[in-house]
Design a protein around this motif. Structure first.
Motif, short mmCIF file in Angstrom:
data_model
loop_
_atom_site.label_atom_id
_atom_site.label_comp_id
_atom_site.label_asym_id
_atom_site.label_seq_id
_atom_site.Cartn_x
_atom_site.Cartn_y
_atom_site.Cartn_z
N PRO A 144 47.71 22.78 12.42
CA PRO A 144 47.24 23.55 13.59
C PRO A 144 45.84 23.16 14.04
CG PRO A 144 47.20 24.90 11.61
CD PRO A 144 47.91 23.64 11.25
N SER A 145 45.12 22.42 13.20
CA SER A 145 43.77 22.00 13.56
C SER A 145 43.73 20.59 14.14
CB SER A 145 42.86 22.05 12.32
OG SER A 145 42.84 23.34 11.77
N GLY A 146 44.89 19.95 14.22
CA GLY A 146 44.92 18.57 14.70
C GLY A 146 45.23 18.48 16.18
N GLY A 147 45.33 17.25 16.65
CA GLY A 147 45.61 17.03 18.06
C GLY A 147 47.00 16.48 18.28
N CYS A 148 47.50 16.60 19.50
CA CYS A 148 48.81 16.06 19.88
C CYS A 148 48.62 14.65 20.43
CB CYS A 148 49.48 16.96 20.91
SG CYS A 148 50.01 18.56 20.25
N ILE A 149 49.36 13.71 19.88
CA ILE A 149 49.23 12.30 20.26
C ILE A 149 50.44 11.92 21.10
CG2 ILE A 149 49.04 9.96 19.36
CD1 ILE A 149 47.97 11.26 16.75
N SER A 150 50.20 11.31 22.24
CA SER A 150 51.28 10.98 23.17
C SER A 150 51.92 9.64 22.84
CB SER A 150 50.73 10.95 24.60
OG SER A 150 49.85 9.85 24.76
N ALA A 151 52.99 9.32 23.58
CA ALA A 151 53.74 8.09 23.34
C ALA A 151 52.88 6.84 23.52
CB ALA A 151 54.95 8.04 24.26
N LYS A 152 51.89 6.89 24.39
CA LYS A 152 51.08 5.69 24.64
C LYS A 152 50.22 5.32 23.43
CE LYS A 152 46.88 7.57 26.82
NZ LYS A 152 46.05 7.55 28.04
N ASN A 153 50.06 6.25 22.49
CA ASN A 153 49.28 5.97 21.28
C ASN A 153 50.14 5.83 20.03
OD1 ASN A 153 46.60 5.99 22.39
ND2 ASN A 153 46.79 8.20 22.65
N ASP A 166 59.83 16.35 20.89
CA ASP A 166 60.61 15.55 21.83
C ASP A 166 60.46 16.09 23.25
OD1 ASP A 166 62.35 17.70 22.17
OD2 ASP A 166 63.90 16.88 20.88
N ASP A 167 61.22 15.50 24.19
CA ASP A 167 61.04 15.85 25.60
C ASP A 167 61.54 17.25 25.96
OD1 ASP A 167 63.71 15.31 25.32
OD2 ASP A 167 63.79 13.69 26.77
N SER A 168 62.09 17.96 25.00
CA SER A 168 62.49 19.35 25.27
C SER A 168 61.38 20.33 24.94
CB SER A 168 63.75 19.70 24.46
OG SER A 168 63.47 19.75 23.07
N ASP A 169 60.26 19.83 24.40
CA ASP A 169 59.15 20.70 24.03
C ASP A 169 58.13 20.81 25.16
OD1 ASP A 169 59.64 21.49 21.22
OD2 ASP A 169 59.57 19.33 20.86
N CYS A 170 57.59 22.00 25.32
CA CYS A 170 56.53 22.25 26.31
C CYS A 170 55.18 22.16 25.60
CB CYS A 170 56.70 23.62 26.95
SG CYS A 170 55.28 24.16 27.93
N MET A 171 54.30 21.27 26.05
CA MET A 171 53.04 21.06 25.36
C MET A 171 52.09 22.23 25.55
SD MET A 171 53.99 18.39 23.97
CE MET A 171 52.53 18.20 22.98
N VAL A 172 52.20 22.95 26.66
CA VAL A 172 51.37 24.14 26.85
C VAL A 172 51.79 25.21 25.85
CG1 VAL A 172 50.54 25.85 28.50
CG2 VAL A 172 51.22 23.57 29.30
N ASN A 173 53.10 25.36 25.69
CA ASN A 173 53.62 26.34 24.75
C ASN A 173 53.29 25.97 23.30
OD1 ASN A 173 55.12 28.84 24.53
ND2 ASN A 173 56.73 27.64 23.55
N ILE A 174 53.29 24.66 23.01
CA ILE A 174 52.92 24.19 21.66
C ILE A 174 51.46 24.56 21.37
CG2 ILE A 174 52.40 22.10 20.34
CD1 ILE A 174 55.32 22.78 20.20
N SER A 175 50.57 24.35 22.34
CA SER A 175 49.16 24.72 22.16
C SER A 175 49.04 26.21 21.89
CB SER A 175 48.35 24.35 23.40
OG SER A 175 48.32 22.97 23.59
N PRO A 230 40.44 24.38 18.59
CA PRO A 230 40.73 23.98 19.97
C PRO A 230 41.36 22.60 20.11
CG PRO A 230 38.44 24.73 19.72
CD PRO A 230 38.99 24.47 18.36
N ASN A 231 41.49 21.83 19.01
CA ASN A 231 42.00 20.46 19.11
C ASN A 231 43.35 20.36 19.82
OD1 ASN A 231 39.79 19.22 17.99
ND2 ASN A 231 40.64 19.07 15.93
N PRO A 232 44.33 21.23 19.50
CA PRO A 232 45.61 21.13 20.22
C PRO A 232 45.45 21.34 21.72
CG PRO A 232 45.86 22.48 18.24
CD PRO A 232 44.40 22.24 18.42
N VAL A 233 44.54 22.24 22.12
CA VAL A 233 44.31 22.50 23.55
C VAL A 233 43.66 21.29 24.22
CG1 VAL A 233 43.17 23.99 25.23
CG2 VAL A 233 44.08 24.96 23.11
N LEU A 234 42.60 20.78 23.62
CA LEU A 234 41.87 19.66 24.22
C LEU A 234 42.73 18.40 24.29
CD1 LEU A 234 38.41 20.23 22.50
CD2 LEU A 234 38.92 20.49 24.94
N SER A 235 43.51 18.14 23.25
CA SER A 235 44.34 16.92 23.25
C SER A 235 45.49 17.02 24.24
CB SER A 235 44.86 16.62 21.85
OG SER A 235 45.67 17.66 21.36
N THR A 236 46.10 18.18 24.36
CA THR A 236 47.19 18.32 25.34
C THR A 236 46.66 18.32 26.77
OG1 THR A 236 47.14 20.74 24.99
CG2 THR A 236 48.83 19.48 23.80
#
Length: 626
Positions: free
Chosen positions: A429-438, A464-473, A538-544
């Protein structure tokens, strides 16, 4: 076994017990020499009846008159948790998955008695058109793994000290006590480049040296086993499968810094790990490998267990120390390090379970062997709990520098159900979300930090593409808000305000100004909080916001959730697949569904509670959300 009074006696014991372990590797399938049937006894497999499997196997072996030819052994986690319970037969190296208690008879009759592999219990490799695979080292899940911290898990019985000794157990401690000075031990750890595996990545050897260089007096060794990240079970698996490796490492640390007492701080929710630690400590004390005058060298070292009540913040070093002291588990300002003033204001060396688990291997194999793995910045290996939307869920250990793509698509077997990869969350929960480009980013401390994420303790959640990144944050913020100790204002109030903004956005009530406020507030919390929990929350928020800003915009401009996960923004509709069975109308708590029997029904969206009960009960998949 009897007490070991010298290093020479230990080396003799190693030679005595090592052959019993080597037998697992040396015979052919056609040889009726004694076979070992190893059954995973980790928490996951135990909850799926692996203990009953052990009892059934023992009973069937006795009934078949094979007691002289086969022995059933409890062992630690094999790592492939999605396929448990796991049974492995040595020396054949046959790896059975998803075994049930009733399969015991067939394994004994077919495999042990008649030397025929039970094909239906073998793993089917998705990458090879579901070809049956006998050996674990031929599976994609294991091929790129390199086990150092997990070297004994799934190989030895964690409740039998003789098996640990037979695998060179306590040899590193004996070597340190008889052949190396304390400063030599520290130098070896420094040369290895080992960095703390609890999340911060501080150089272990420097931490030990700093503690050793304080004035003589009471010093302590503390093992942080308060693993609290959701979905993380790396440290717990080491303690359940190889507890002696941690006990030995703590004694080595005690010798090098001048301490005679160690504490393992473990959360009380880990009863199996606690029980195996108790057994291991008792056996080590009885054997003379812990306690007073270890191996006749005059070195004393004792270890006690201290239980945590499940507070996530107590994984932070100073909060953990306060908890051991009987105080409220809150962090303090780091005006001085724990190596100078820690437990009871005495110099304290604190490392986590995985860090300690590497130490005996480093002493036995050498620093150059260890840092031959990994990268210059991050030598060695790292254990990850791989979970989420990935085919092969489980515990993996890979050299530092392995890419996220290799872990997700090769070890993890890719994304199930034909979905597309969207992101991976590292560091819990303290980490960031990394996108496909990384996806081709190497996994090491420096690289992950450069893209707004962190190593953390080792949780790795694939989305996966069924997940909402705002909801994940929002999901991760809910956890950190709940777990905040409340001592500092930025964390106590700031994270709550962050959660309120995210809730507003996921309910379709947000504005573009809210996105500006969201980023400003997250940045302020990150720079002003007292401890790591607040700074990283805040890492999940800032990364998303960085990588998935378009999803935030869709929520606040179009008031739509592209992934269809934010239920407050969805409407329920009944399609023409409806058969008019009336079941949905009967179960709807709001009474908003109308229609005649055997005719298509209609939902009054203004009354709908969006509870999903109608979808759950519809036999024809006629109800959709959009």
């Amino acid at each position: 076994m009897s007490r070991i009074n010298s290093f020479d006696e230990l080396k003799k014991a190693v030679k005595e017990f090592k052959p019993s372990l080597q037998l697992r590797e040396n015979f052919t399938k056609d040889d009726l020499a004694k076979r070992d049937i190893l059954v995973c006894g980790g928490t996951g497999c135990s909850s799926s009846d692996s203990m009953e499997i052990i009892e059934n196997l023992k009973s069937e072996i006795e009934k078949a008159g094979l007691s002289d030819h086969a022995e059933v052994q409890l062992t630690g986690c094999f790592g492939f948790c999605a396929k448990g319970p796991i049974v492995k037969v040595y020396p054949d190296n046959v790896f059975y998955v998803q075994v049930k208690p009733e399969d015991a008879r067939e394994i004994v009759q077919e495999h042990i008695l008649n030397h025929r592999v039970v094909e239906r219990l073998l793993f089917e490799e998705p990458a090879l058109d579901h070809k049956k695979v006998e050996r674990h080292d031929e599976m994609s899940f294991y091929k790129k793994q390199c086990r150092v911290a997990l070297r004994n898990c799934g190989h030895i019985n964690p409740e039998n000290i003789n098996e640990y000794i037979g695998n060179d157990g306590y040899v590193a401690l004996g070597k340190c006590l008889t052949e190396l000075k304390p400063e030599d031990v520290i130098a070896e750890v420094k040369t290895s480049g080992l960095r703390g595996r609890g999340g911060a990545g501080f150089p272990t050897g420097i931490k030990w040296e700093s503690t050793a260089n304080t004035a003589p007096g009471n010093k302590y060794v503390v093992c942080n086993a308060d693993e609290g990240d959701p979905g993380a079970f790396m440290d717990r698996s080491v303690l359940e499968g190889d507890p002696h490796s941690v006990l030995e490492a703590m004694a080595i640390c005690g010798y090098s810094i001048g301490a005679d007492t160690g504490y393992i701080y473990i959360r009380a929710e880990y009863p199996l790990a606690i029980e195996r630690l108790k057994v291991a400590i008792a056996q080590a004390e009885e054997t003379g490998l812990l306690g007073n005058n270890i191996m006749g060298t005059g070195f004393n070292f004792n270890i006690e267990l201290k239980y945590g009540a499940g507070a996530f913040v107590c994984g932070e070093g100073t909060a953990l120390i306060h908890s051991i002291e009987g105080k409220r588990g809150e962090p303090r300002m780091k005006t001085y390090s724990s190596s100078k003033r820690g437990l009871w204001d005495s110099p304290t060396c604190l490392n986590n379970v995985e860090t300690f688990a590497n130490i005996p291997a480093i002493i036995n194999q050498g620093a150059s062997w260890f840092n031959s793995y990994g990268t210059e910045d991050s030598p060695g290996t790292k254990v990850f709990a791989l979970g989420g939307k990935v085919n092969n869920v489980g515990l993996v250990e890979v050299p530092m520098g392995t890419t996220l793509r290799e872990i997700v698509y090769e070890i993890g077997g890719g994304i199930p159900n034909g979905r597309e990869f969207k992101a991976v969350q590292t560091g819990g929960p303290s980490g960031g979300c990394i996108s496909a480009k990384n996806l081709d980013t190497p996994i090491d401390f420096k690289s992950l930090s450069s893209i707004g994420s962190m190593m953390g303790s080792g949780g790795m959640l694939v989305l996966d593409d069924s997940d909402c990144m705002v909801n994940i944050s929002k999901f991760f913020l809910e956890f950190t808000v709940e777990e905040s100790c409340g001592k500092c204002t930025p964390c106590r109030i700031g994270n709550k305000r962050l959660l309120e903004l995210l809730t507003k956005i996921t309910e379709g009530k947000g504005t573009e100004e809210d996105l500006v406020d969201l980023k400003d507030l997250a940045t302020t919390i990150k720079t002003t909080s007292l401890c790591g929990l607040g700074k990283c929350a805040p890492n999940p928020v800032l990364s998303t916001l960085e990588y998935f800003y378009d999803e935030y915009l869709a929520h606040v401009k179009d008031h739509k959730c592209p992934a269809g996960k934010c239920t407050a923004m969805l409407d329920y509709y009944i399609t023409d697949a409806c058969k008019g069975c009336t079941m949905c109308a009967k179960v709807c708590p709001a009474g908003c569904i109308t229609g005649n029997k055997k005719e298509q029904h209609v939902i009054d969206t203004s009354k709908c509670l969006k509870c999903g009960t109608c979808i759950d009960k519809c036999k024809f998949n006629a109800i959709i959300t959009k």
